[in-house]
Design a protein around this motif. Sequence first.
Motif, short mmCIF file in Angstrom:
data_model
loop_
_atom_site.label_atom_id
_atom_site.label_comp_id
_atom_site.label_asym_id
_atom_site.label_seq_id
_atom_site.Cartn_x
_atom_site.Cartn_y
_atom_site.Cartn_z
N ARG A 118 0.85 -1.19 0.00
CA ARG A 118 0.00 0.00 0.00
C ARG A 118 0.88 1.24 0.00
O ARG A 118 1.91 1.27 0.66
CB ARG A 118 -0.90 0.01 1.23
N LEU A 119 0.46 2.23 -0.74
CA LEU A 119 1.14 3.52 -0.76
C LEU A 119 0.28 4.50 0.02
O LEU A 119 -0.87 4.74 -0.34
CB LEU A 119 1.34 4.01 -2.20
N PHE A 120 0.83 5.02 1.12
CA PHE A 120 0.12 5.98 1.96
C PHE A 120 0.52 7.39 1.57
O PHE A 120 1.70 7.67 1.37
CB PHE A 120 0.46 5.77 3.44
N GLU A 121 -0.45 8.26 1.50
CA GLU A 121 -0.17 9.67 1.23
C GLU A 121 -0.17 10.40 2.57
O GLU A 121 -0.90 10.04 3.48
CB GLU A 121 -1.23 10.25 0.31
N GLY A 122 0.64 11.40 2.66
CA GLY A 122 0.71 12.19 3.89
C GLY A 122 1.60 11.53 4.92
O GLY A 122 1.95 10.36 4.82
N SER A 123 1.97 12.28 5.94
CA SER A 123 2.78 11.76 7.03
C SER A 123 1.89 10.90 7.93
O SER A 123 0.69 11.09 8.01
CB SER A 123 3.38 12.91 7.84
N ASP A 132 5.70 12.09 4.36
CA ASP A 132 4.73 12.08 3.28
C ASP A 132 5.11 11.06 2.21
O ASP A 132 6.22 11.09 1.68
CB ASP A 132 4.66 13.48 2.65
N GLY A 133 4.23 10.13 1.95
CA GLY A 133 4.47 9.10 0.95
C GLY A 133 5.22 7.92 1.51
O GLY A 133 6.44 7.93 1.58
N THR A 134 4.51 6.91 1.97
CA THR A 134 5.13 5.70 2.50
C THR A 134 4.63 4.49 1.73
O THR A 134 3.43 4.26 1.64
CB THR A 134 4.81 5.52 4.01
N SER A 160 9.73 5.40 3.50
CA SER A 160 9.02 6.62 3.86
C SER A 160 9.64 7.80 3.14
O SER A 160 10.85 7.86 2.96
CB SER A 160 9.13 6.82 5.38
N THR A 217 8.20 10.24 -2.98
CA THR A 217 7.41 11.16 -3.77
C THR A 217 7.23 10.55 -5.15
O THR A 217 8.20 10.28 -5.85
CB THR A 217 8.11 12.52 -3.89
N ASN A 244 3.63 11.89 -11.49
CA ASN A 244 2.89 11.22 -12.57
C ASN A 244 3.84 10.82 -13.68
O ASN A 244 4.89 11.43 -13.87
CB ASN A 244 1.80 12.16 -13.12
#
Length: 193
Positions: free
Chosen positions: A88-93, A135-137, A157, A160, A163
């Motif tokens: 899974r790619l998490f957005e934000g811290s 941001d971005g993990t 972690s 970035t 696109n």
Amino acid sequence: MKPFLLLLVGLCAALSGCLMSREARVESDYSFAGQFRRYRTYEFVTGEGITSDTSKLGEAVRDAIRTRMKVQGYRPARRRPDLLVNFRLFEGSMRFRGYQQPEFSRWVKTGYAEGEDTPADQRQGYSPVRMLLLDGTLLVTLIDNETNRAVWNGYASGVTVPNGPQGEVILRRSVRSIFDQYHVFTEGYLEQN
């Protein structure tokens, strides 16, 4: 003069992309109950979200994981795989609980795995560590299909993902960096190759 300026701007953009991908914090933790020496096959978890994502980015992550699993001797298996792979790619811290543990490859070399019958005085115990992941993990989890428990987490972690093709390159590099933490080859694989 304009071609030189465009070349300079392009070079700066490329270098900043490389630097951003190198700044990612890469770590992992594992379960003391993991039977790492017996795992030989894997399959991806399917469902909602990026795991079912058929976009180029989701496929780039799956391809990079497949490549690393193959290099380490694992075979894909749709029927009764040893490991289930989830990512899974998490957005934000985000705040994340990891664990301070002995170095993973040393743990695997011992061949020891805790089980239900392991006496309490012989259990390792987990020392939780609270971390702030940037941001971005990208999180990759290996799950023991028999026990349905996560046995290994690897995460990068500060990833970035722009696109386009550059995003695919960054995700592939992140997967490679994550799997550099997973030093497990299937039993007998190195002798065969």
